[in-house]
Scaffold this active site. Structure first.
Site, PDB file in Angstrom:
ATOM      1  N   ARG A  79      -6.687   3.635   4.553  1.00 46.15           N
ATOM      2  CA  ARG A  79      -5.272   3.364   4.787  1.00 46.15           C
ATOM      3  C   ARG A  79      -5.113   2.019   5.470  1.00 46.15           C
ATOM      4  NH1 ARG A  79      -2.037   3.202   8.829  1.00 46.15           N
ATOM      5  NH2 ARG A  79      -3.490   4.127  10.305  1.00 46.15           N
ATOM      6  N   ILE A  80      -4.115   1.271   5.004  1.00 48.61           N
ATOM      7  CA  ILE A  80      -3.700   0.048   5.680  1.00 48.61           C
ATOM      8  C   ILE A  80      -2.229   0.207   6.033  1.00 48.61           C
ATOM      9  CG2 ILE A  80      -5.421  -1.548   4.734  1.00 48.61           C
ATOM     10  CD1 ILE A  80      -3.413  -2.315   2.563  1.00 48.61           C
ATOM     11  N   SER A  81      -1.804  -0.522   7.065  1.00 48.67           N
ATOM     12  CA  SER A  81      -0.435  -0.347   7.563  1.00 48.67           C
ATOM     13  C   SER A  81       0.602  -1.107   6.750  1.00 48.67           C
ATOM     14  CB  SER A  81      -0.354  -0.788   9.023  1.00 48.67           C
ATOM     15  OG  SER A  81      -1.200   0.019   9.804  1.00 48.67           O
ATOM     16  N   ASP A  82       0.235  -2.256   6.214  1.00 46.85           N
ATOM     17  CA  ASP A  82       1.175  -3.003   5.380  1.00 46.85           C
ATOM     18  C   ASP A  82       0.415  -3.847   4.368  1.00 46.85           C
ATOM     19  OD1 ASP A  82       0.665  -5.720   6.482  1.00 46.85           O
ATOM     20  OD2 ASP A  82       1.579  -4.892   8.294  1.00 46.85           O
ATOM     21  N   GLN A 120      -2.372  -6.611   4.875  1.00 41.52           N
ATOM     22  CA  GLN A 120      -3.750  -6.266   5.226  1.00 41.52           C
ATOM     23  C   GLN A 120      -4.565  -5.998   3.972  1.00 41.52           C
ATOM     24  OE1 GLN A 120      -2.937  -2.847   7.700  1.00 41.52           O
ATOM     25  NE2 GLN A 120      -2.912  -4.086   9.571  1.00 41.52           N
TER      26      GLN A 120
END
Length: 188
Positions: free
Chosen positions: A7-10, A13
């Site tokens: 998972r990446i936040s936005d 990234q």
């Protein structure tokens, strides 16, 4: 089956480093998601948690990719445990397929519970300190003391309905009844 979750936040990234780590760990399938860690609506993760079957292993590179707080990680662990699905958190060395991994997870659970207790205690002390300083806690009053006195007097007169009194003096029905009953008890 070994299933990885990255998972990446936005979108600024890159998920590449997580994917490399998960591939190196032997993941046969990797689910990627771009969503903030604060969000409780991790769509891909929720679907993945539903799909995983007994004997599968979910692998994440870091605990913060799974959830922001220890308690959230433990909630995911509980979901997986009920389905008899293992969890591996590579950066923490947690591997629920092993006794030592289960122990580390138990320690995490203890720390999370301690954190919650510490936060509650800090909140309780803050509330006590605010009360000692005369700070009103809770919702702001809709009425002032004068309007409440007038409302109680109108109620005792009995010339207006409770709804009329509440509307005229801007007091709630529950507060009016509570104050009227308090007065009755004091007069006994």
């Amino acid at each position: 089956m070994l299933v990885g979750y990255a998972r990446i936040s936005d979108k600024t990234q890159k998920v590449d480093s997580q994917i490399d780590i998960l591939k190196k760990a032997g993941c046969e399938r990797i689910v990627e998601e771009t969503i903030t860690g604060i969000s409780t609506k991790k769509t891909q993760l929720n679907h993945l948690l539903e799909e995983l079957q007994e004997g599968d292993t979910l692998i994440v590179a870091r605990a913060d990719r799974l959830a922001r707080r220890a308690i959230q990680v433990l909630e995911v662990c509980e979901t997986l445990n009920k389905k008899e699905v293992n969890l591996v958190i590579l950066d923490l060395g947690v591997d629920t397929r092993t006794p030592s991994g289960k122990m580390v997870l138990s320690i995490m659970a203890s720390v999370a519970e301690w954190e919650r207790d510490q936060l509650r205690e800090k909140q309780r002390r803050g509330i006590e300190a605010a009360r000692k300083r005369g700070k009103h806690l809770g919702r702001k009053k809709k009425h002032n003391d004068e309007s409440m006195e007038a409302a109680i007097a109108a109620h005792q007169e009995g010339t207006k309905t409770v709804d009329e009194i509440c509307r005229i003096y801007n007091v709630s029905r529950a507060t009016l009844y509570r104050r009227v009953n308090e007065r009755k008890l004091k007069s006994l």
